[in-house]
Enzyme design. Structure first.
Site, mmCIF file in Angstrom:
data_model
loop_
_atom_site.group_PDB
_atom_site.id
_atom_site.type_symbol
_atom_site.label_atom_id
_atom_site.label_comp_id
_atom_site.label_asym_id
_atom_site.label_seq_id
_atom_site.Cartn_x
_atom_site.Cartn_y
_atom_site.Cartn_z
ATOM 1 N N SER A 112 0.835 -1.203 0.000
ATOM 2 C CA SER A 112 0.000 0.000 0.000
ATOM 3 C C SER A 112 0.867 1.248 0.000
ATOM 4 C CB SER A 112 -0.904 -0.003 1.234
ATOM 5 O OG SER A 112 -1.542 1.254 1.353
ATOM 6 N N HIS B 101 -1.259 -1.314 -4.298
ATOM 7 C CA HIS B 101 -2.508 -0.962 -3.613
ATOM 8 C C HIS B 101 -2.584 0.552 -3.403
ATOM 9 C CE1 HIS B 101 -5.961 -2.132 -1.082
ATOM 10 N NE2 HIS B 101 -5.607 -1.145 -0.286
ATOM 11 N N ASP C 213 -4.985 3.510 -1.941
ATOM 12 C CA ASP C 213 -6.131 3.786 -1.077
ATOM 13 C C ASP C 213 -6.736 5.140 -1.418
ATOM 14 O OD1 ASP C 213 -6.247 1.522 0.753
ATOM 15 O OD2 ASP C 213 -4.273 2.188 1.440
ATOM 16 N N MET D 99 -9.397 7.744 -0.403
ATOM 17 C CA MET D 99 -10.261 8.114 0.732
ATOM 18 C C MET D 99 -10.777 9.525 0.511
ATOM 19 S SD MET D 99 -8.059 6.772 3.969
ATOM 20 C CE MET D 99 -6.937 5.383 3.850
ATOM 21 N N HIS E 54 -8.447 0.794 -4.095
ATOM 22 C CA HIS E 54 -9.392 0.545 -2.999
ATOM 23 C C HIS E 54 -10.133 1.850 -2.725
ATOM 24 C CE1 HIS E 54 -9.650 -0.442 1.634
ATOM 25 N NE2 HIS E 54 -10.852 -0.326 1.080
ATOM 26 N N MET F 279 -12.425 4.013 -0.788
ATOM 27 C CA MET F 279 -13.094 4.242 0.505
ATOM 28 C C MET F 279 -13.806 5.574 0.415
ATOM 29 S SD MET F 279 -10.028 2.857 2.894
ATOM 30 C CE MET F 279 -8.898 2.936 1.522
ATOM 31 N N MET G 6 -11.569 -6.082 5.176
ATOM 32 C CA MET G 6 -10.777 -5.166 6.009
ATOM 33 C C MET G 6 -10.488 -5.855 7.340
ATOM 34 S SD MET G 6 -10.224 -2.604 4.155
ATOM 35 C CE MET G 6 -9.241 -1.759 5.402
ATOM 36 N N GLY H 157 -8.954 3.755 7.079
ATOM 37 C CA GLY H 157 -8.617 5.157 7.269
ATOM 38 C C GLY H 157 -7.126 5.411 7.409
ATOM 39 N N ASP I 218 -6.732 -6.682 4.146
ATOM 40 C CA ASP I 218 -6.097 -5.358 4.206
ATOM 41 C C ASP I 218 -6.116 -4.835 5.633
ATOM 42 O OD1 ASP I 218 -5.199 -2.769 3.749
ATOM 43 O OD2 ASP I 218 -6.900 -2.173 2.491
ATOM 44 N N GLY J 263 -2.875 -4.316 8.915
ATOM 45 C CA GLY J 263 -2.114 -4.981 9.972
ATOM 46 C C GLY J 263 -1.452 -6.278 9.557
ATOM 47 N N GLY K 252 1.137 -2.260 4.070
ATOM 48 C CA GLY K 252 1.656 -0.906 3.955
ATOM 49 C C GLY K 252 2.876 -0.728 4.837
HETATM 50 C C1 DX5 Z 1 -6.320 1.323 5.626
HETATM 51 C C2 DX5 Z 1 -5.897 1.056 4.212
HETATM 52 C C3 DX5 Z 1 -4.774 0.097 4.081
HETATM 53 C C4 DX5 Z 1 -3.486 0.529 4.735
HETATM 54 C C5 DX5 Z 1 -2.864 -0.694 5.300
HETATM 55 O O1 DX5 Z 1 -7.551 1.961 5.620
HETATM 56 O O2 DX5 Z 1 -6.990 0.531 3.450
HETATM 57 O O3 DX5 Z 1 -4.566 -0.276 2.734
HETATM 58 O O4 DX5 Z 1 -2.563 1.134 3.860
HETATM 59 O O5 DX5 Z 1 -1.744 -0.343 6.044
HETATM 60 P P1 DX5 Z 1 -1.039 -1.346 7.058
HETATM 61 O O6 DX5 Z 1 -0.542 -2.523 6.254
HETATM 62 O O7 DX5 Z 1 0.050 -0.521 7.636
HETATM 63 O O8 DX5 Z 1 -2.062 -1.773 8.069
HETATM 64 ZN ZN ZN Z 2 -6.573 -0.377 1.452
#
Ligand code: DX5
Ligand code: ZN
Length: 225
Positions: A10, A33, A35, A37, A66, A68, A137, A142, A175, A177, A197
């Site tokens: 990410s 990836h 994101d 938002m 992705h 959001m 998720m 976020g 996606d 952690g 990420g």
């Molecule tokens: C969170 C995003 C993820 C984020 C994951 O809302 O959708 O894609 O980048 O980051 P890590 O891998 O650090 O949890």
């Molecule tokens: Zn994501």
């Protein structure tokens, strides 16, 4: 059947002032990836179609976008025009998910649905055969760097069972952690596509971390067969 393991780093964790350099640091990624938002669906505001177009110019891996956002139908075409290869939309944000998924596929991209941690997998039962991907998720969306929600292992397994029951075989992406500590367990539960990420970008050598994550996941997928 589980597909082979793909790692989708990410760019939320990239240094945006050095985006081209940070895309090079993940040049071995299977997917990129991105994101999106909108500051409404999530309490954060990130990338628009200009960033997707910029990634398209310097990346060879498919772009995994992705969304959001509330009302994704209003803006999906911007991201398709910018070069998105896969678009995933939140089921919670889409009023006519079937129509939205059909539209993405008609435009020649792959289409997926995303579920927040509290949204049950059964919500997707009737649309599973139309989906190229389901994104679960494993944090509340976020922000990067959050901890994986433990209840998601059982949820991934429930989704895998549901797919088998209805005869659908979308990729199952997870996606939030994901790290070398838990990726094997996430894969053993039934996932085959892994967003990471902070685990990738905090590593000294992000490309080496991608390879390590992929091997851990693929070994777990093969052991579960
Ligand atoms: C969170 C995003 C993820 C984020 C994951 O809302 O959708 O894609 O980048 O980051 P890590 O891998 O650090 O949890
Ligand atoms: Zn994501």
């Amino acid at each position: 059947m589980q597909h082979r393991a793909l790692i989708s780093p990410s760019i939320l964790s990239a240094d945006i002032a050095n985006l081209e350099r940070d895309l090079t640091r993940i040049s071995s990624a299977d997917l990129i990836h991105i994101d999106v938002m909108d500051g409404h669906f999530t309490g954060n505001l990130t990338f628009g179609p200009n960033v997707v177009a910029a990634c398209k110019r310097v990346c060879t891996a498919p772009l995994d976008v992705h969304m959001m956002v509330t009302n994704p139908d209003a803006t999906i075409d911007w991201y398709l025009d910018a070069g998105a290869d896969i678009i995933t939309v939140h089921a919670e944000a889409s009023t006519h998910l079937h129509r939205t998924i059909a539209h993405i596929k008609e435009r020649g991209a792959q289409a997926g649905a995303v579920l927040n941690p509290a949204t049950p997998v059964g919500l997707l039962e009737d649309i599973l055969p139309d989906l190229d991907m389901v994104l679960l998720m494993s944090v509340n969306p976020g922000f990067g760097g959050q901890s994986f929600i433990e209840g998601c292992y059982a949820k991934i397994a429930r989704l895998r069972e549901l797919c088998e029951r209805v005869g659908a075989n979308p990729r199952i992406e997870v996606d939030g952690g994901i790290s070398e500590k838990n990726i094997a367990k996430v894969a053993a539960a039934g996932a085959d596509t892994f967003v990471a990420g902070s685990a990738v970008y905090n590593a000294e050598d992000p490309n080496a971390m991608i390879a390590r994550l992929r091997t851990l996941a693929q070994n777990a997928i093969e052991a579960a067969r």
